[in-house]
Design a protein around this motif. Structure first.
Motif, mmCIF file in Angstrom:
data_model
loop_
_atom_site.group_PDB
_atom_site.id
_atom_site.type_symbol
_atom_site.label_atom_id
_atom_site.label_comp_id
_atom_site.label_asym_id
_atom_site.label_seq_id
_atom_site.Cartn_x
_atom_site.Cartn_y
_atom_site.Cartn_z
ATOM 1 N N UNK A 31 0.834 -1.198 0.000
ATOM 2 C CA UNK A 31 0.000 0.000 0.000
ATOM 3 C C UNK A 31 0.870 1.249 0.000
ATOM 4 N N UNK A 48 -4.611 6.699 -2.489
ATOM 5 C CA UNK A 48 -4.126 5.472 -1.865
ATOM 6 C C UNK A 48 -4.110 4.374 -2.916
ATOM 7 N N UNK A 50 -3.247 0.234 -3.705
ATOM 8 C CA UNK A 50 -2.989 -1.111 -3.226
ATOM 9 C C UNK A 50 -2.385 -1.850 -4.416
ATOM 10 N N UNK A 55 -7.203 2.609 -4.552
ATOM 11 C CA UNK A 55 -8.202 2.268 -3.549
ATOM 12 C C UNK A 55 -9.083 3.473 -3.236
ATOM 13 N N UNK A 56 -8.441 4.645 -3.123
ATOM 14 C CA UNK A 56 -9.177 5.853 -2.762
ATOM 15 C C UNK A 56 -8.491 7.054 -3.381
ATOM 16 N N UNK A 97 0.288 -4.688 5.940
ATOM 17 C CA UNK A 97 -0.800 -4.963 6.857
ATOM 18 C C UNK A 97 -0.649 -6.367 7.406
ATOM 19 N N UNK A 100 -6.609 -8.347 7.025
ATOM 20 C CA UNK A 100 -7.639 -7.443 6.518
ATOM 21 C C UNK A 100 -8.123 -6.472 7.583
ATOM 22 N N UNK A 101 -7.941 -6.784 8.837
ATOM 23 C CA UNK A 101 -8.534 -5.934 9.867
ATOM 24 C C UNK A 101 -7.520 -5.181 10.696
ATOM 25 N N UNK A 102 -6.264 -5.160 10.284
ATOM 26 C CA UNK A 102 -5.272 -4.491 11.102
ATOM 27 C C UNK A 102 -4.455 -3.494 10.285
ATOM 28 N N UNK A 103 -4.224 -2.351 10.870
ATOM 29 C CA UNK A 103 -3.381 -1.336 10.263
ATOM 30 C C UNK A 103 -2.225 -1.109 11.211
ATOM 31 N N UNK A 104 -1.043 -1.416 10.771
ATOM 32 C CA UNK A 104 0.124 -1.303 11.638
ATOM 33 C C UNK A 104 0.809 0.047 11.545
ATOM 34 N N UNK A 105 0.220 0.977 10.867
ATOM 35 C CA UNK A 105 0.802 2.297 10.772
ATOM 36 C C UNK A 105 1.666 2.432 9.541
ATOM 37 N N UNK A 106 1.983 3.665 9.231
ATOM 38 C CA UNK A 106 2.694 3.970 8.002
ATOM 39 C C UNK A 106 4.153 4.304 8.276
#
Lengths: 117, 110
Positions: A31, A48, A50, A55-56, A97, A100-106
């Motif tokens: 990402x 954003x 992927x 994505x956005x 990541x 699918x449900x976790x964002x570990x930060x950028x």
């Protein structure tokens, strides 16, 4: 690990000119993000990716801004034509990541400071 | 509207004093919240994540869903803590996005 690389560090252009920024994310990070940070404000997401898909891009001014991430690795952000209000720091970030449900930060790059005169 | 609010643009404390940087959010789902820090002439970097329940450089942050807050705290501020601090919210549109507050500039005086 090597960090997120961005170039150039600084750019000064006249209004109505075009400019391009380059970003190379951390190896293996799927990402990639471009943010615009105007002086005194927090970073604002422009786009954003992927892998090589968008994505956005809901906050990207598409009449003048464009971005691509060919081959799903490095990315370029272009402004054409530039306006005075585009003066800002353009930040690139990448993330991996843990599912699918976790964002570990950028991890952010050092940014490109654009001045439009 | 979904947003992240940092009500203080500037915060100044003396060395050794406690510090609290406020962050409030407006979000209808289950948020994932972060604090990022930017020291002078350095890049923006992740400080801590609420899911990790960690303490980094003496800082902690607790997610309070009732008050929709994620304030950053440190019991004894140090001069090297002087920096810009940004609160951020993930999960706005997808699991990997991130929206930032406007930031608080913390100055720790000797």
């Amino acid at each position: 690990e090597a960090g997120v690389a961005q170039s150039p560090r600084y750019k000064i252009i006249e209004k109505r000119q075009s400019v391009a920024f380059w970003c190379n994310p951390i190896s293996g990070h799927a990402t990639l993000y471009w943010y615009q940070q105007i002086l005194g404000q927090g970073p604002k997401l422009l786009i954003q990716f992927q892998n090589n898909g968008v994505v956005d891009d809901s906050q990207l001014p598409k009449d003048r801004f464009s971005a691509e991430r060919l081959k799903g690795v490095d990315s370029t952000l272009k402004i054409q034509p530039a306006k005075l209000e585009d003066s800002a720091v353009y930040l690139c970030a990448s993330s991996s990541t843990g599912g699918a449900s976790r964002n570990y930060g950028y991890t952010f790059g050092s940014g490109t400071r654009l001045t439009v005169v | 509207a979904q947003r992240v609010t940092q009500p203080e643009k500037l915060l100044s404390v003396f060395k050794g004093a406690p510090v609290e940087l406020k962050c409030n959010y407006s979000y209808s789902g289950s948020p994932e919240l972060f604090w990022y820090v930017q020291y002078s002439r350095q890049r923006l970097q992740l400080l801590l994540r609420h899911i990790s329940r960690e303490s980094i450089k003496g800082f902690t942050a607790d997610l309070n869903k009732g008050e929709t807050s994620f304030h950053l705290k440190k019991p004894f501020a140090q001069e090297e803590d002087s920096a810009m601090y940004y609160c951020a919210l993930s999960g706005w549109k997808n699991n990997n996005d991130m929206r930032f507050g406007a930031g608080t500039r913390l100055t720790v005086k000797p």
